[in-house]
Design an enzyme around this catalytic site. Structure first.
Site, PDB file in Angstrom:
ATOM      1  N   LYS A  10      -9.004  -7.774 -10.976  1.00  0.00           N
ATOM      2  CA  LYS A  10      -9.170  -6.638 -11.902  1.00  0.00           C
ATOM      3  C   LYS A  10      -8.828  -7.085 -13.327  1.00  0.00           C
ATOM      4  O   LYS A  10      -8.148  -8.102 -13.527  1.00  0.00           O
ATOM      5  CB  LYS A  10      -8.258  -5.462 -11.513  1.00  0.00           C
ATOM      6  CG  LYS A  10      -6.740  -5.755 -11.542  1.00  0.00           C
ATOM      7  CD  LYS A  10      -6.060  -5.575 -12.891  1.00  0.00           C
ATOM      8  CE  LYS A  10      -4.570  -5.901 -12.835  1.00  0.00           C
ATOM      9  NZ  LYS A  10      -3.943  -6.187 -14.106  1.00  0.00           N
ATOM     10  N   PRO A  96      -6.192 -17.192 -10.825  1.00  0.00           N
ATOM     11  CA  PRO A  96      -4.917 -17.736 -11.301  1.00  0.00           C
ATOM     12  C   PRO A  96      -3.718 -16.947 -10.775  1.00  0.00           C
ATOM     13  O   PRO A  96      -3.805 -15.737 -10.576  1.00  0.00           O
ATOM     14  CB  PRO A  96      -5.025 -17.584 -12.820  1.00  0.00           C
ATOM     15  CG  PRO A  96      -6.042 -16.519 -13.041  1.00  0.00           C
ATOM     16  CD  PRO A  96      -6.997 -16.599 -11.896  1.00  0.00           C
ATOM     17  N   VAL A  97      -2.606 -17.677 -10.521  1.00  0.00           N
ATOM     18  CA  VAL A  97      -1.353 -17.040 -10.108  1.00  0.00           C
ATOM     19  C   VAL A  97      -0.665 -16.575 -11.397  1.00  0.00           C
ATOM     20  O   VAL A  97      -0.685 -17.293 -12.401  1.00  0.00           O
ATOM     21  CB  VAL A  97      -0.474 -18.059  -9.342  1.00  0.00           C
ATOM     22  CG1 VAL A  97       0.860 -17.456  -8.944  1.00  0.00           C
ATOM     23  CG2 VAL A  97      -1.217 -18.563  -8.115  1.00  0.00           C
ATOM     24  N   GLY A  99      -1.650 -14.359 -13.440  1.00  0.00           N
ATOM     25  CA  GLY A  99      -2.698 -14.403 -14.460  1.00  0.00           C
ATOM     26  C   GLY A  99      -3.029 -13.063 -15.082  1.00  0.00           C
ATOM     27  O   GLY A  99      -3.828 -12.997 -16.005  1.00  0.00           O
ATOM     28  N   GLY A 100      -2.455 -11.971 -14.542  1.00  0.00           N
ATOM     29  CA  GLY A 100      -2.782 -10.648 -15.076  1.00  0.00           C
ATOM     30  C   GLY A 100      -4.076 -10.097 -14.495  1.00  0.00           C
ATOM     31  O   GLY A 100      -4.589  -9.078 -14.941  1.00  0.00           O
ATOM     32  N   SER A 105      -1.824  -8.634  -5.761  1.00  0.00           N
ATOM     33  CA  SER A 105      -1.991  -7.247  -5.311  1.00  0.00           C
ATOM     34  C   SER A 105      -3.293  -7.110  -4.538  1.00  0.00           C
ATOM     35  O   SER A 105      -3.348  -6.488  -3.468  1.00  0.00           O
ATOM     36  CB  SER A 105      -2.019  -6.309  -6.515  1.00  0.00           C
ATOM     37  OG  SER A 105      -0.843  -6.459  -7.278  1.00  0.00           O
ATOM     38  N   ASP A 138       0.282  -2.280  -8.658  1.00  0.00           N
ATOM     39  CA  ASP A 138      -1.112  -2.636  -8.939  1.00  0.00           C
ATOM     40  C   ASP A 138      -1.995  -2.659  -7.691  1.00  0.00           C
ATOM     41  O   ASP A 138      -3.133  -3.095  -7.761  1.00  0.00           O
ATOM     42  CB  ASP A 138      -1.147  -4.059  -9.523  1.00  0.00           C
ATOM     43  CG  ASP A 138      -1.204  -4.044 -11.041  1.00  0.00           C
ATOM     44  OD1 ASP A 138      -1.156  -2.954 -11.612  1.00  0.00           O
ATOM     45  OD2 ASP A 138      -1.302  -5.135 -11.625  1.00  0.00           O
TER      46      ASP A 138
HETATM   47  O1  C5P Z   1       5.240  -2.838  -8.792  1.00  0.00           O
HETATM   48  P1  C5P Z   1       5.415  -4.300  -8.918  1.00  0.00           P
HETATM   49  O2  C5P Z   1       6.255  -4.889  -7.819  1.00  0.00           O
HETATM   50  O3  C5P Z   1       4.161  -5.057  -9.120  1.00  0.00           O
HETATM   51  O4  C5P Z   1       6.250  -4.511 -10.276  1.00  0.00           O
HETATM   52  C1  C5P Z   1       6.909  -5.705 -10.551  1.00  0.00           C
HETATM   53  C2  C5P Z   1       7.942  -5.448 -11.634  1.00  0.00           C
HETATM   54  O5  C5P Z   1       7.283  -5.142 -12.884  1.00  0.00           O
HETATM   55  C3  C5P Z   1       8.867  -4.278 -11.380  1.00  0.00           C
HETATM   56  O6  C5P Z   1       9.976  -4.662 -10.629  1.00  0.00           O
HETATM   57  C4  C5P Z   1       9.252  -3.871 -12.786  1.00  0.00           C
HETATM   58  O7  C5P Z   1      10.245  -4.733 -13.283  1.00  0.00           O
HETATM   59  C5  C5P Z   1       8.004  -4.160 -13.588  1.00  0.00           C
HETATM   60  N1  C5P Z   1       7.158  -2.951 -13.756  1.00  0.00           N
HETATM   61  C6  C5P Z   1       7.543  -1.970 -14.671  1.00  0.00           C
HETATM   62  N2  C5P Z   1       6.759  -0.876 -14.849  1.00  0.00           N
HETATM   63  C7  C5P Z   1       5.594  -0.754 -14.177  1.00  0.00           C
HETATM   64  C8  C5P Z   1       5.171  -1.731 -13.253  1.00  0.00           C
HETATM   65  C9  C5P Z   1       5.979  -2.835 -13.072  1.00  0.00           C
HETATM   66  O8  C5P Z   1       8.598  -2.085 -15.314  1.00  0.00           O
HETATM   67  N3  C5P Z   1       4.834   0.324 -14.412  1.00  0.00           N
END
Ligand code: C5P
Length: 366
Positions: A10, A96-97, A99-100, A105, A138
């Site tokens: 994405k 990419p790891v 990579g955004g 996910s 995500d």
């Molecule tokens: O949800 P996910 O595990 O991908 O998020 C990884 C980290 O990114 C979270 O632990 C948090 O530190 C940060 N995050 C956030 N706000 C979001 C999504 C992620 O601060 N909306």
């Protein structure tokens, strides 16, 4: 039974970070868009128990233990369906790891899709979304596909109109950016900005009455006064998110408040480009570009190569550019490769294409 699926990436078409929440996450608004680049996930089940993760390309950055999103997903799906099997998940890593592009996910959702098929059992739509959101913010977008609005911590997703595919170029720099760190850097930047505003308000109000006799230092009193003013006048994090919501809503209603004339092409073909003309931005650029100036340069290179809109995806480090035609995108990708960049021409993926292409094959193993 072995099931192979494509795990599509994405991009984020605009990303706005709101206030840090009590649970450690941040409220955000973003439009997610699935694209044609993908990893491949192969899930096989056998008698027994245990989950095994194999990375076909032996990328050391892909964890093979229970911290892998695919492992966490398989564990939850088996528990929810009350199934007892040995599960082997092979990850063929092409994206990419860090990579955004949401690869980890997407890999987890692909595992869910493949495992359901391998087990010949289905989760309810609500269970799918709940489990996906438990594994990461995500993930749920990959249960929708196409263009989707993401709110909350990004896990609450709403399908947007299924827009025609748009040509694009994806540039993947070598550097990886940690999302939690990027959010922490954002918080630090907001704090720094607040402190700077307080200091400058303190200087402006230097002749104002001080806190003499209150037991507080003059600076503290000034800071307090200006904080109160600041909160009354400055748009807060939630106001910003509201404004973005308005811009998105205007776009969805077919009247983007861009003022920019649309050049050629059908309304349908231009919908995505209309969206980017609303002036959408990715807040992460404000903290990631100062740390990795080469990424800002790549955005510039995409723009110089003719991109209609170029941006960092998520917290990066991947950058993308949207182009008017596949030929323009191919030409730009080749030009960027000549500059030594890892650039590939691809296209966005409509919701219909996403679901049509997700399954590669399903083989009954002997
Ligand atoms: O949800 P996910 O595990 O991908 O998020 C990884 C980290 O990114 C979270 O632990 C948090 O530190 C940060 N995050 C956030 N706000 C979001 C999504 C992620 O601060 N909306």
């Amino acid at each position: 039974m072995r099931v192979a699926v494509r795990s599509f990436a994405k991009i984020n078409l605009g990303l706005y970070i709101g206030a840090a929440r009590a649970d450690g996450y941040h409220d955000l608004r973003t439009a997610y868009q699935t694209i044609a680049l993908h990893d491949v996930i192969r899930v096989s089940i056998a008698r027994g128990s245990g989950i095994e993760i194999v990375c076909k390309n032996k990328d050391p950055r892909v964890p093979l233990d229970s911290s892998n999103t695919c492992y966490r997903m398989a564990e939850r799906v088996l528990a929810e369906l009350g199934a007892q099997h040995r599960v082997r998940i092979e990850i063929d890593k092409r994206l990419p790891v860090q990579g955004g592009l949401g690869a980890a996910s997407s890999n987890a959702v692909a595992t869910m899709v493949a495992l359901e098929r391998a087990l010949r059992k289905k989760l309810s739509a609500a269970a799918r979304l709940r489990i996906a959101a438990e594994v990461g913010s995500d993930l749920p977008l990959f249960l929708v596909g196409g263009t989707a609005l993401g709110v909350g911590r990004g896990e609450e997703v709403y399908p947007l109109p299924d827009l025609p595919a748009v040509a694009m170029v994806v540039v993947t720099p070598e550097v990886g950016v940690s999302t939690p760190k990027a959010f922490a850097d954002w918080d630090a930047m907001v704090e720094r900005d607040k402190a700077a505003e307080l200091r400058s308000a303190g200087r402006t109000n230097a002749s104002a009455p001080t806190g003499a006799g209150t037991g507080q230092s003059p600076v503290t009193t000034q800071a307090l006064v200006s904080t109160q003013n600041h909160e009354l006048t400055r748009p807060g994090a939630s106001d910003r998110l509201f404004e973005v919501g308005c811009a998105l809503s205007a776009w969805l209603s077919g009247s983007p408040n861009t003022g920019a004339p649309r050049k050629g092409g059908s309304r349908a073909g231009n919908l995505l480009l209309d969206l980017v003309r609303t002036g959408i931005e990715n807040d992460f650029e404000k903290v990631v570009f100062p740390q990795y100036p080469e990424l800002r340069d790549i955005k510039g290179a995409l723009e110089r190569a003719g991109s209609r809109y170029a941006s960092l995806s998520g917290s990066g480090s991947t950058l993308y550019g949207l182009f008017r035609s596949p030929a323009d995108a191919a030409k730009a990708a080749s030009r960027l490769r000549k500059q030594g960049l890892k650039a590939v021409a691809t296209s966005t993926l409509t919701r219909q294409q996403y679901w049509k292409r997700i399954l590669i094959d399903s083989i009954v193993a002997r």
